[in-house]
Write an enzyme that holds these catalytic residues in place. Sequence first.
Site, mmCIF file in Angstrom:
data_model
loop_
_atom_site.group_PDB
_atom_site.id
_atom_site.type_symbol
_atom_site.label_atom_id
_atom_site.label_comp_id
_atom_site.label_asym_id
_atom_site.label_seq_id
_atom_site.Cartn_x
_atom_site.Cartn_y
_atom_site.Cartn_z
ATOM 1 C CE LYS A 13 57.802 25.751 38.968
ATOM 2 N NZ LYS A 13 56.516 25.479 38.639
ATOM 3 N NE ARG A 88 54.043 21.409 43.152
ATOM 4 C CZ ARG A 88 54.480 21.455 41.382
ATOM 5 N NH1 ARG A 88 56.259 21.207 41.610
ATOM 6 N NH2 ARG A 88 54.238 21.265 40.358
ATOM 7 N NE ARG A 127 55.111 22.071 30.289
ATOM 8 C CZ ARG A 127 55.418 23.147 31.510
ATOM 9 N NH1 ARG A 127 56.507 23.575 32.157
ATOM 10 N NH2 ARG A 127 54.785 22.838 32.304
ATOM 11 N NE ARG A 155 54.668 18.091 33.012
ATOM 12 C CZ ARG A 155 55.583 18.708 33.848
ATOM 13 N NH1 ARG A 155 56.700 19.441 33.966
ATOM 14 N NH2 ARG A 155 54.868 19.491 34.375
ATOM 15 N NE ARG A 166 51.193 21.033 36.271
ATOM 16 C CZ ARG A 166 51.496 21.087 35.647
ATOM 17 N NH1 ARG A 166 50.828 20.745 34.072
ATOM 18 N NH2 ARG A 166 52.589 21.248 35.734
HETATM 19 P P1 AMP Z 1 56.204 20.215 37.922
HETATM 20 O O1 AMP Z 1 56.848 19.443 37.149
HETATM 21 O O2 AMP Z 1 56.907 20.705 39.253
HETATM 22 O O3 AMP Z 1 55.155 20.899 37.286
HETATM 23 O O4 AMP Z 1 55.581 18.707 38.847
HETATM 24 C C1 AMP Z 1 54.320 18.319 38.050
HETATM 25 C C2 AMP Z 1 53.876 16.803 38.559
HETATM 26 O O5 AMP Z 1 54.949 15.953 39.818
HETATM 27 C C3 AMP Z 1 53.025 18.174 39.852
HETATM 28 O O6 AMP Z 1 52.034 18.093 39.012
HETATM 29 C C4 AMP Z 1 53.083 17.020 41.248
HETATM 30 O O7 AMP Z 1 51.708 15.984 41.252
HETATM 31 C C5 AMP Z 1 54.068 16.075 41.183
HETATM 32 N N1 AMP Z 1 55.652 17.145 42.200
HETATM 33 C C6 AMP Z 1 56.473 17.589 41.451
HETATM 34 N N2 AMP Z 1 56.805 18.357 42.624
HETATM 35 C C7 AMP Z 1 55.887 18.526 43.779
HETATM 36 C C8 AMP Z 1 56.289 18.399 44.843
HETATM 37 N N3 AMP Z 1 56.902 19.281 45.274
HETATM 38 N N4 AMP Z 1 54.939 18.124 46.844
HETATM 39 C C9 AMP Z 1 54.482 17.466 45.461
HETATM 40 N N5 AMP Z 1 54.121 16.744 44.591
HETATM 41 C C10 AMP Z 1 55.031 17.618 43.375
#
Ligand code: AMP
Length: 209
Positions: A13, A88, A127, A155, A166
């Site tokens: 994404k 989400r 990554r 990360r 996740r």
């Molecule tokens: P990402 O970079 O999109 O993979 O997000 C990293 C982490 O941020 C996720 O594993 C969640 O802990 C938190 N996070 C990001 N977006 C959301 C969301 N829309 N709702 C809840 N937690 C989020």
Amino acid sequence: MRMILVGPPGAGKGTQAQRLVDTFQIPHISSGDMLRAAVKEGTDLGKAADGFMKAGQLVPDEVVIGMILERIAKPDCAKGFMLDGFPRTIPQAEALDAAMTAAGVTLDVVLMIEVPDALIVERGVGRRNDPETGRIYHVKFDPPPPEIADRLVHRKDDTEEAITKRLTYYHDWTAPILPLYEQKGLLRRVDGVGTPDEVKARITATLAN
Ligand code: AMP
């Protein structure tokens, strides 16, 4: 253009969003990037989110919803935006829908990048993110130039354990939002297996239809 990118962790994404914003000239709004920035700055929002993120859990809806609705109300989003990582959960999707209805705007497309579970862990553990440019690399599939290798970041939630968690959250909480968009005729599915350029070409072809 108002669009949502959805897909499992490591679907690509962020990688695709970076390429698509140039085409559409709209802001890329990544809830994960915003939360990581808040953690780094040590804001109240960051303190509330940190533990959940490290564990690969979802940050509570009320924290994320407020953050995103505030962001898309900013003037640079007037002509459109690309949401990445939000919504989400069903309450997040409902809150977005209500806010957009109240603002008199509509969603154009929800693009789902599909990648089989079996590939997700390998993509995640390899990554690497470049904090200077925001570019995302993979040690095997998209190796970074050696001269920038030292500054790349892995990360904290890209460990096998956190990625597996996740992925479970994705199936349990995020996949159920897809029928909402399918019923509205907004959902488009794209095969996310392949090089970033191959996937981008599929996305471009899908959006052209
Ligand atoms: P990402 O970079 O999109 O993979 O997000 C990293 C982490 O941020 C996720 O594993 C969640 O802990 C938190 N996070 C990001 N977006 C959301 C969301 N829309 N709702 C809840 N937690 C989020």
